[in-house]
Design a protein around this motif. Structure first.
Motif, PDB file in Angstrom:
ATOM      1  N   ARG A 112       0.832  -1.208   0.000  1.00  0.00           N
ATOM      2  CA  ARG A 112       0.000   0.000   0.000  1.00  0.00           C
ATOM      3  C   ARG A 112       0.866   1.256   0.000  1.00  0.00           C
ATOM      4  NH1 ARG A 112      -3.498   3.058  -1.896  1.00  0.00           N
ATOM      5  NH2 ARG A 112      -4.930   4.163  -0.509  1.00  0.00           N
ATOM      6  N   CYS A 113       1.948   1.231   0.769  1.00  0.00           N
ATOM      7  CA  CYS A 113       2.882   2.369   0.795  1.00  0.00           C
ATOM      8  C   CYS A 113       3.482   2.608  -0.588  1.00  0.00           C
ATOM      9  CB  CYS A 113       3.988   2.119   1.819  1.00  0.00           C
ATOM     10  SG  CYS A 113       3.466   2.342   3.535  1.00  0.00           S
ATOM     11  N   GLU A 114       3.793   1.535  -1.289  1.00  0.00           N
ATOM     12  CA  GLU A 114       4.329   1.647  -2.656  1.00  0.00           C
ATOM     13  C   GLU A 114       3.349   2.404  -3.543  1.00  0.00           C
ATOM     14  OE1 GLU A 114       7.261   1.102  -5.514  1.00  0.00           O
ATOM     15  OE2 GLU A 114       7.405   0.435  -3.437  1.00  0.00           O
ATOM     16  N   GLU A 115       2.053   2.060  -3.427  1.00  0.00           N
ATOM     17  CA  GLU A 115       1.019   2.741  -4.225  1.00  0.00           C
ATOM     18  C   GLU A 115       0.944   4.226  -3.891  1.00  0.00           C
ATOM     19  OE1 GLU A 115      -2.056  -1.101  -4.334  1.00  0.00           O
ATOM     20  OE2 GLU A 115      -2.571   0.707  -3.204  1.00  0.00           O
ATOM     21  N   LEU A 116       1.207   4.560  -2.621  1.00  0.00           N
ATOM     22  CA  LEU A 116       1.095   5.950  -2.159  1.00  0.00           C
ATOM     23  C   LEU A 116       2.422   6.717  -2.276  1.00  0.00           C
ATOM     24  CD1 LEU A 116      -1.024   5.255   1.061  1.00  0.00           C
ATOM     25  CD2 LEU A 116      -1.835   6.377  -1.029  1.00  0.00           C
ATOM     26  N   HIS A 117       3.441   6.085  -2.891  1.00  0.00           N
ATOM     27  CA  HIS A 117       4.778   6.676  -3.055  1.00  0.00           C
ATOM     28  C   HIS A 117       5.448   6.947  -1.709  1.00  0.00           C
ATOM     29  CE1 HIS A 117       3.719   6.941  -7.232  1.00  0.00           C
ATOM     30  NE2 HIS A 117       2.735   7.791  -6.985  1.00  0.00           N
ATOM     31  N   LEU A 118       5.252   5.995  -0.789  1.00  0.00           N
ATOM     32  CA  LEU A 118       5.850   6.081   0.539  1.00  0.00           C
ATOM     33  C   LEU A 118       6.853   4.957   0.753  1.00  0.00           C
ATOM     34  CD1 LEU A 118       2.720   6.711   2.797  1.00  0.00           C
ATOM     35  CD2 LEU A 118       4.384   8.418   2.064  1.00  0.00           C
ATOM     36  N   GLN A 119       7.701   5.155   1.759  1.00  0.00           N
ATOM     37  CA  GLN A 119       8.646   4.114   2.152  1.00  0.00           C
ATOM     38  C   GLN A 119       8.468   3.852   3.656  1.00  0.00           C
ATOM     39  OE1 GLN A 119      12.841   5.176   2.052  1.00  0.00           O
ATOM     40  NE2 GLN A 119      13.361   3.131   1.348  1.00  0.00           N
ATOM     41  N   SER A 152       7.946   7.631   5.247  1.00  0.00           N
ATOM     42  CA  SER A 152       8.553   8.790   4.568  1.00  0.00           C
ATOM     43  C   SER A 152       8.252   8.764   3.072  1.00  0.00           C
ATOM     44  CB  SER A 152      10.073   8.796   4.785  1.00  0.00           C
ATOM     45  OG  SER A 152      10.650   7.625   4.229  1.00  0.00           O
ATOM     46  N   ASN A 153       8.543   9.887   2.419  1.00  0.00           N
ATOM     47  CA  ASN A 153       8.426   9.969   0.964  1.00  0.00           C
ATOM     48  C   ASN A 153       9.426   9.014   0.317  1.00  0.00           C
ATOM     49  OD1 ASN A 153      10.193  12.200   2.165  1.00  0.00           O
ATOM     50  ND2 ASN A 153      10.942  12.215   0.053  1.00  0.00           N
ATOM     51  N   LYS A 154       8.991   8.328  -0.728  1.00  0.00           N
ATOM     52  CA  LYS A 154       9.876   7.379  -1.411  1.00  0.00           C
ATOM     53  C   LYS A 154      10.818   8.099  -2.380  1.00  0.00           C
ATOM     54  CE  LYS A 154       9.939   3.376  -4.444  1.00  0.00           C
ATOM     55  NZ  LYS A 154       9.194   2.510  -5.353  1.00  0.00           N
ATOM     56  N   VAL A 173       8.691  20.851  -1.375  1.00  0.00           N
ATOM     57  CA  VAL A 173       7.317  21.098  -0.905  1.00  0.00           C
ATOM     58  C   VAL A 173       6.380  19.991  -1.391  1.00  0.00           C
ATOM     59  CG1 VAL A 173       5.332  22.659  -1.051  1.00  0.00           C
ATOM     60  CG2 VAL A 173       7.624  23.593  -0.695  1.00  0.00           C
ATOM     61  N   GLN A 174       6.532  19.577  -2.649  1.00  0.00           N
ATOM     62  CA  GLN A 174       5.703  18.498  -3.189  1.00  0.00           C
ATOM     63  C   GLN A 174       5.897  17.199  -2.402  1.00  0.00           C
ATOM     64  OE1 GLN A 174       7.190  18.814  -7.278  1.00  0.00           O
ATOM     65  NE2 GLN A 174       5.096  19.040  -8.007  1.00  0.00           N
ATOM     66  N   VAL A 234       3.107  15.118  -0.304  1.00  0.00           N
ATOM     67  CA  VAL A 234       2.810  13.707  -0.608  1.00  0.00           C
ATOM     68  C   VAL A 234       2.823  12.888   0.676  1.00  0.00           C
ATOM     69  CG1 VAL A 234       3.814  11.600  -1.614  1.00  0.00           C
ATOM     70  CG2 VAL A 234       3.539  13.640  -3.019  1.00  0.00           C
ATOM     71  N   MET A 235       3.853  13.111   1.496  1.00  0.00           N
ATOM     72  CA  MET A 235       3.982  12.369   2.754  1.00  0.00           C
ATOM     73  C   MET A 235       2.800  12.663   3.685  1.00  0.00           C
ATOM     74  SD  MET A 235       4.918  12.601   6.196  1.00  0.00           S
ATOM     75  CE  MET A 235       5.892  14.085   6.418  1.00  0.00           C
ATOM     76  N   ILE A 236       2.448  13.940   3.843  1.00  0.00           N
ATOM     77  CA  ILE A 236       1.343  14.327   4.735  1.00  0.00           C
ATOM     78  C   ILE A 236       0.028  13.686   4.281  1.00  0.00           C
ATOM     79  CG2 ILE A 236      -0.113  16.256   5.474  1.00  0.00           C
ATOM     80  CD1 ILE A 236       2.429  18.027   5.345  1.00  0.00           C
ATOM     81  N   ASP A 237      -0.297  13.852   2.993  1.00  0.00           N
ATOM     82  CA  ASP A 237      -1.568  13.335   2.467  1.00  0.00           C
ATOM     83  C   ASP A 237      -1.638  11.815   2.594  1.00  0.00           C
ATOM     84  OD1 ASP A 237      -2.213  15.927   1.846  1.00  0.00           O
ATOM     85  OD2 ASP A 237      -1.744  15.744  -0.294  1.00  0.00           O
TER      86      ASP A 237
END
Length: 241
Positions: free
Chosen positions: A179-186, A205-207, A215-216, A220-223
């Motif tokens: 799921r994190c992969e889909e959300l561009h998270l690590q 964290s952001n991937k 800022v982007q 991404v991480m917050i959302d």
């Protein structure tokens, strides 16, 4: 960050590493306001100071297999050190995996406050290094900021929060990772990149580092963390937690 004119960690010479440390030991003395603090060299560190830094979870240590194999732990601990401000919300690791790791952190959910301090801190480091040595950060027009690890090319920024996800943990850690992969998270354990997972608390964290603005990446991480949290509440209900 890396400083122009000094080698990256896998190939840096002993003299260059000591040069980076001397440069930073002088540069941090120019910090003022909330950024003002003290630099602690690892070599010859008093036991009481070492223990305090361990207790604060600030101290980086030798023995990471990946760094050792890459030649980044040569001449340990010479040329390495840690700076932190009075409130312990702004840190600089000198000559760990990179020449400089600039860190802003605090308890709670004020991500904007942490980001603003980081931006202010990076500017203060860059200005003081320039003033002290005439050198700039290593910056490439195509690849962004240059670091020892290619995964950090670009912004070199990892924005993370520690969050409890008991529902996702019950549902399955492998499913959370997907799921994190889909959300561009690590997702990581709270013991760091190679420290393994314990309990239901994750470092999320952001991937990406490259191709986006700072800022982007923070947004991404917050959302995405907010999305994971909402989903976690649903999984807790489904698993009767």
């Amino acid at each position: 960050r890396s400083i122009d004119g000094f080698g990256l960690s896998p190939g840096i010479t002993k003299e260059q590493r000591v040069g980076v440390e001397k440069l930073m030991a002088n540069a941090v003395q120019t910090f003022s306001g909330e950024l003002a603090g003290k630099y602690y060299p690892l070599a010859g560190m008093q036991e009481s100071i070492r223990q305090q830094l361990v207790d604060d979870h600030f101290l980086f240590v030798s023995g990471d297999r990946n760094l050792t194999v890459a030649g980044m732990e040569r001449d340990w601990p010479e040329g390495r050190g840690i700076f932190h401000n009075e409130k312990k919300t702004f840190l600089i690791w000198v000559n760990e995996e990179d020449q400089l790791r600039i860190i802003s952190m605090q308890m709670g959910g004020d991500v904007r406050g942490v980001f603003e301090r980081l931006a202010k801190g990076i500017k203060a480091v860059g200005d003081s290094v320039k003033q002290e040595s005439g050198k700039d950060f290593c910056l490439d027009a195509k690849y962004g900021y240059i670091h020892s690890c290619p995964t950090n090319l670009g912004t070199g920024m990892r924005a993370s929060v520690h969050v409890d996800l008991p529902g996702w943990t019950q549902h399955g850690v492998a499913k959370l990772q997907a799921r994190c992969e889909e959300l561009h998270l690590q997702p990581r354990g709270t013991r760091g990149e190679s420290g393994g997972q314990t309990g239901c608390t994750y470092d999320i964290s952001n991937k990406h580092r490259l191709g986006y603005s700072e800022v982007q990446l923070v947004q991404v991480m917050i959302d995405a963390v907010n999305t994971l949290y909402k989903e976690d509440l649903e999984w807790q209900k489904k698993h009767g937690m």
